[in-house]
Design a protein around this motif. Structure first.
Motif, PDB file in Angstrom:
ATOM      1  N   LEU A  32       0.893  -1.158   0.000  1.00 35.20           N
ATOM      2  CA  LEU A  32       0.000   0.000   0.000  1.00 35.20           C
ATOM      3  C   LEU A  32       0.930   1.205   0.000  1.00 35.20           C
ATOM      4  CD1 LEU A  32      -2.628  -0.818   2.802  1.00 35.20           C
ATOM      5  CD2 LEU A  32      -2.915  -1.041   0.334  1.00 35.20           C
ATOM      6  N   LYS A  40      -3.207   4.655   4.576  1.00 34.22           N
ATOM      7  CA  LYS A  40      -2.577   3.329   4.613  1.00 34.22           C
ATOM      8  C   LYS A  40      -2.676   2.689   6.001  1.00 34.22           C
ATOM      9  CE  LYS A  40       1.430   5.072   3.513  1.00 34.22           C
ATOM     10  NZ  LYS A  40       1.157   6.522   3.559  1.00 34.22           N
ATOM     11  N   SER A  41      -2.266   3.449   7.020  1.00 36.54           N
ATOM     12  CA  SER A  41      -2.288   2.901   8.390  1.00 36.54           C
ATOM     13  C   SER A  41      -3.702   2.557   8.808  1.00 36.54           C
ATOM     14  CB  SER A  41      -1.784   3.934   9.402  1.00 36.54           C
ATOM     15  OG  SER A  41      -0.414   3.897   9.459  1.00 36.54           O
ATOM     16  N   ASP A 152       3.274  -2.108   8.910  1.00 35.47           N
ATOM     17  CA  ASP A 152       3.020  -0.684   8.706  1.00 35.47           C
ATOM     18  C   ASP A 152       4.360   0.058   8.731  1.00 35.47           C
ATOM     19  OD1 ASP A 152       1.720   1.669   8.384  1.00 35.47           O
ATOM     20  OD2 ASP A 152       0.442   1.476  10.149  1.00 35.47           O
ATOM     21  N   SER A 183       2.859  -1.318   4.164  1.00 31.79           N
ATOM     22  CA  SER A 183       2.518   0.059   3.800  1.00 31.79           C
ATOM     23  C   SER A 183       3.793   0.878   3.780  1.00 31.79           C
ATOM     24  CB  SER A 183       1.538   0.663   4.803  1.00 31.79           C
ATOM     25  OG  SER A 183       2.243   1.211   5.887  1.00 31.79           O
TER      26      SER A 183
END
Ligand code: ADP
Length: 233
Positions: A32, A40-41, A152, A183
């Motif tokens: 992402l 994204k997160s 992430d 991400s």
């Protein structure tokens, strides 16, 4: 396999994820990508079952908030949050007990060795640097041998050795059929790792490409990224 269907997440009236639908297959690594604030997160936290959302998310056919889904999910958050008063080794033990793992000690030692945490084994969570805390998160997520692994912004704050090792580990997980979602706001950082990329902007997926597509067409992914993320309103 990860299936995200019509995921919408609002923080009060602000739409942080706007009707996201995407799929990541077994053994596939998806990215992402998008600038800060793209959502994204939020999407990763929804997938991890940490936020309420509209839509459906399934992990290997299980709704993401079920215990079956949680058992197969590894999640490395953007900001590590180790237990302040557990040692590095006790974090491994805690995860092993929570997930009822058997014969996990060798694997925990190997993960710690690869991420250079072995000499920190008896240090408390609160005594570690941010990078070391990040490494604990990675070890905990990998210890359970998840079928779905969410990262992430995993490379922020890691030293070059850890980045190299983590990329090797991701390759090994992928070879075992793990579905990986990463991400990042820096496409270069995941060069050579991804199979599928979703470019996000303002809470939406604006483009999706596979590595095969990009290789076949010779499209410049960085140009595509900037054409989307720097588009004037
Ligand atoms: P990214 O990970 O792509 O940087 P985020 O998912 O963190 O983006 O944030 C997407 C948007 O949602 C941003 O505009 C951010 O300010 C907003 N946001 C994130 N978390 C919250 C929250 N807890 N409350 C209100 N707004 C939030």
């Amino acid at each position: 396999m990860l299936n995200v269907s019509h995921l919408t997440k609002k923080y009060h009236k602000f739409v942080a994820n706007d009707n996201l639908t995407f799929m990541v297959k077994d053994g596939e690594t998806a990215v992402l990508a998008g600038p800060n604030g793209a959502g994204k997160s939020t999407a990763i936290k929804c997938i991890a079952g940490l936020l309420r959302f509209d839509g459906e998310i399934e992990l290997c056919g299980h709704k993401n908030k079920t215990i079956e889904a949680k058992k197969i999910l590894g999640y490395v958050p953007e900001i590590p949050a180790p237990f302040e008063l557990l040692t590095v080794w006790e974090h491994m033990e805690f995860i092993a007990r929570a997930y009822q793992l058997e014969d996990w000690q060798d694997r925990a030692n190997e993960l710690m060795r690869r991420l250079e945490l072995t000499d920190k084994k008896d240090k408390l969570g609160k005594e570690l640097s941010k990078g070391m805390q990040q490494k604990i998160s990675i070890c905990c997520a990998m210890l359970i041998e998840p079928k779905i692994l969410l990262f992430d912004e995993p490379l922020v704050g890691l030293d070059p050795h850890a980045i190299k090792e983590l990329k090797l580990m991701l390759g090994e997980m992928k070879a075992k059929g793990t579905t990986i979602v990463i991400s990042t706001h820096m496409l270069d950082s995941v060069e050579g790792v991804w199979d599928r990329v979703f470019i996000m902007m303002n809470g939406r997926i604006e483009a999706e490409r596979t590595r095969v597509q990009v290789e076949e067409t010779g499209e410049n992914l960085e140009e595509l990224f900037f054409s989307i993320t720097e588009k004037k309103e």
